[in-house]
Design a protein around this motif. Structure first.
Motif, short mmCIF file in Angstrom:
data_model
loop_
_atom_site.label_atom_id
_atom_site.label_comp_id
_atom_site.label_asym_id
_atom_site.label_seq_id
_atom_site.Cartn_x
_atom_site.Cartn_y
_atom_site.Cartn_z
N GLY A 313 25.84 37.59 19.71
CA GLY A 313 27.64 37.24 19.14
C GLY A 313 27.76 37.08 18.17
O GLY A 313 28.52 36.58 17.77
N ASP A 314 27.72 38.15 17.50
CA ASP A 314 27.82 39.24 16.42
C ASP A 314 29.40 39.80 16.76
O ASP A 314 29.07 40.29 17.77
N LEU A 315 29.90 39.51 16.35
CA LEU A 315 30.93 39.95 16.33
C LEU A 315 31.37 41.68 15.70
O LEU A 315 30.53 42.30 14.83
N LEU A 316 31.35 42.47 16.37
CA LEU A 316 32.15 44.15 16.24
C LEU A 316 33.57 44.63 16.03
O LEU A 316 33.91 43.57 17.75
N LEU A 317 34.26 45.14 15.02
CA LEU A 317 35.16 45.46 14.96
C LEU A 317 34.58 46.92 15.62
O LEU A 317 34.71 47.61 14.51
N LEU A 318 36.55 47.28 16.13
CA LEU A 318 36.39 48.98 16.37
C LEU A 318 37.70 49.94 15.25
O LEU A 318 38.58 49.19 15.30
N GLY A 319 36.67 50.07 14.45
CA GLY A 319 37.35 51.40 13.60
C GLY A 319 37.42 52.24 13.49
O GLY A 319 37.44 53.74 14.27
N LEU A 320 38.51 52.36 14.63
CA LEU A 320 39.62 53.31 15.78
C LEU A 320 39.94 54.05 14.20
O LEU A 320 39.51 55.26 14.44
N ALA A 321 40.47 54.11 13.24
CA ALA A 321 40.71 55.57 12.33
C ALA A 321 40.15 55.77 11.94
O ALA A 321 40.11 57.21 11.97
N ALA A 322 38.98 55.42 11.36
CA ALA A 322 37.93 56.23 10.53
C ALA A 322 37.19 56.20 11.95
O ALA A 322 36.52 57.25 11.69
N ALA A 323 36.71 56.17 13.53
CA ALA A 323 35.83 57.41 14.23
C ALA A 323 37.02 58.69 14.53
O ALA A 323 36.24 59.72 14.59
N ASN A 324 38.02 58.13 14.24
CA ASN A 324 39.00 59.46 14.26
C ASN A 324 38.80 60.62 13.41
O ASN A 324 38.78 61.86 13.48
N THR A 325 38.43 59.86 12.00
CA THR A 325 38.26 60.68 11.31
C THR A 325 36.75 61.08 11.37
O THR A 325 36.70 62.08 9.99
N ASP A 326 36.00 60.86 12.31
CA ASP A 326 34.33 61.12 11.82
C ASP A 326 34.51 62.41 11.43
O ASP A 326 34.70 63.84 12.26
N PRO A 327 33.49 62.95 10.80
CA PRO A 327 33.24 64.19 10.64
C PRO A 327 32.46 65.43 11.54
O PRO A 327 32.84 66.46 12.04
N HIS A 328 31.57 64.37 11.77
CA HIS A 328 30.64 64.81 12.86
C HIS A 328 31.95 65.26 14.49
O HIS A 328 31.04 66.34 14.97
#
Length: 417
Positions: A313-328
């Motif tokens: 039941g926890d809410l997960l927010l999708l950090g699209l901008a952050a994922a796109n700039t992930d250093p990995h």
């Protein structure tokens, strides 16, 4: 049902407050700080003391968006419902249980998609481009003789809503107020709930009008789908289509022009001719995508994600901008403007991604608008220092609150009326 009954979880100790000036001034540095201090999955606190998880890792984003059974887009699962006031301003963006393409999961989501996607596919891209060229010319005619303009209010914001209005068969006079209601709703302020109701009213009137007098438009084609839907379902689906199409496309145009005026790489790409514009706009989706955070997914059961324990039941927010700039993943996309790498999350991913026909429509509107703008005003420049530009207050949408520019005045060409 009480929070305890639903497995209510309080805000995690040390949770990051989702909002405030850092989200406006420098979100990328904030995401880097989050990554360093909290990892790829971050406990956050939404206004009103509401807990959630923000997914900022590229790999973790793939895991969530590729696991619709474990992380469905089913807001009814939320373990916070007993703790959410009816007037919570973020409800329009986070969602409520309702029959629509956006707030349903599994077979019910696919039922809505089966009606909406063919209607979107029926849009003639060549006719849409012609309409967008005429609309862009008409908007530019309104300010081209001045030598100054505020491009968000006078171009980037009205262009998508006018283009979508033409597709939907919306009366032209409703466009400006419709754009205002969507913007206020997305910013999540005190007026968000009222703006959401006004937005709904526009769509209710549109459905009633098209039922009474069908035409050659997207709404009429939705209504003609063999399996009937309720008026509420049509309205909710139209709200999802229109909000997603307008808000993101507006900020895609604004972010593209801002980067062109502040970053030499983008200036060279966008100024290098029409063939390079689509490549540059694709990199904008990597670097400055219009959707920073997308709500949401809800855990169907207890699980682990990254190094965090996620409760049912926890809410997960999708950090699209952050994922796109992930250093990995940055080492693989550093030359995206040249290679056309499309593995970004700007349109989300997986079963609940933005439908491909909708992505194509958004690209036609945004690209056509930018092409016409640069053709008409080739010496466009910022009217203020770049550091004085401000972003919208919404943590969900990543765009400019204003984009003042200067240019050599030119004559109007007479876009259609």
């Amino acid at each position: 049902m009480t929070p305890t009954d639903r497995g209510y979880c309080p805000v995690q100790p040390g949770a990051v407050l989702l909002g405030g000036p850092r989200f406006q001034a420098d979100p990328h540095h904030l995401y880097n700080d989050m990554r360093r201090e909290h990892g790829s999955v971050v406990a956050v606190e939404l206004p009103g003391g509401v807990p959630a998880w923000l997914v900022i890792g590229y790999r973790e984003m793939h895991q969530v968006t590729n696991s619709p059974e474990l992380f469905p887009r089913d807001v009814s699962l939320w373990n916070q419902w007993g703790n959410i006031p009816e007037d919570w301003p973020l409800l329009p963006m986070v969602g409520q249980p309702m029959p629509s393409i956006y707030f349903t999961a599994g077979a019910e989501h696919r039922r809505h998609l089966a009606m909406v996607e063919p209607a979107l596919e029926s849009v003639d891209p060549f006719e849409l481009r012609r309409v967008c060229e005429d609309l862009a010319d008409r908007l530019i005619d309104g300010f081209c003789g001045r030598g100054t303009a505020e491009l968000m209010a006078e171009f980037a914001e009205p262009l998508p809503v006018l283009a979508l209005g033409a597709l939907l068969g919306l009366p032209k006079e409703e466009g400006p107020h419709l754009a205002w209601s969507m913007k206020v709703m997305a910013d999540g302020g005190a007026d968000a709930q009222g703006a959401h109701l006004q937005f709904m009213g526009h769509m209710q009137r549109l459905v009633a009008m098209k039922k009474a007098a069908p035409g050659d438009d997207l709404v009429s084609r939705m209504l003609a789908y063999p399996t009937p839907f309720t008026d509420e379902e049509y309205v909710n689906d139209l709200m999802a289509i229109t909000a997603a199409g307008h808000l993101t496309t507006s900020d895609w145009v604004g972010n593209s022009v801002r980067l062109m005026l502040t970053d030499d790489r983008f200036a060279a790409a966008l100024g290098g001719g029409r063939r390079s514009i689509s490549q540059a706009m694709n990199e904008v989706l990597w670097e400055e995508g219009p959707t920073s955070i997308l709500a949401g997914r809800w855990a169907a059961r207890d699980t682990r994600l990254g190094d965090k324990v996620i409760r049912a039941g926890d809410l997960l927010l999708l950090g699209l901008a952050a994922a796109n700039t992930d250093p990995h993943v940055r080492q693989h996309v550093s030359d995206a403007v040249h290679t056309g790498n499309n593995a970004h999350f700007a349109f989300s991913h997986g079963e609940y991604r933005c439908p491909f026909p909708a992505q194509h429509i958004a690209e036609i509107i945004a690209r056509t608008g930018i092409e016409v703008l640069l053709d008409r005003l080739p010496d466009l420049d910022l009217a203020v220092p770049a550091q004085q530009l401000t972003r919208r207050p919404s943590p969900f949408m990543h765009g400019m609150s204003a984009l003042p520019v200067v240019f050599t005045p030119v004559r109007a060409v007479g876009g259609f009326q």
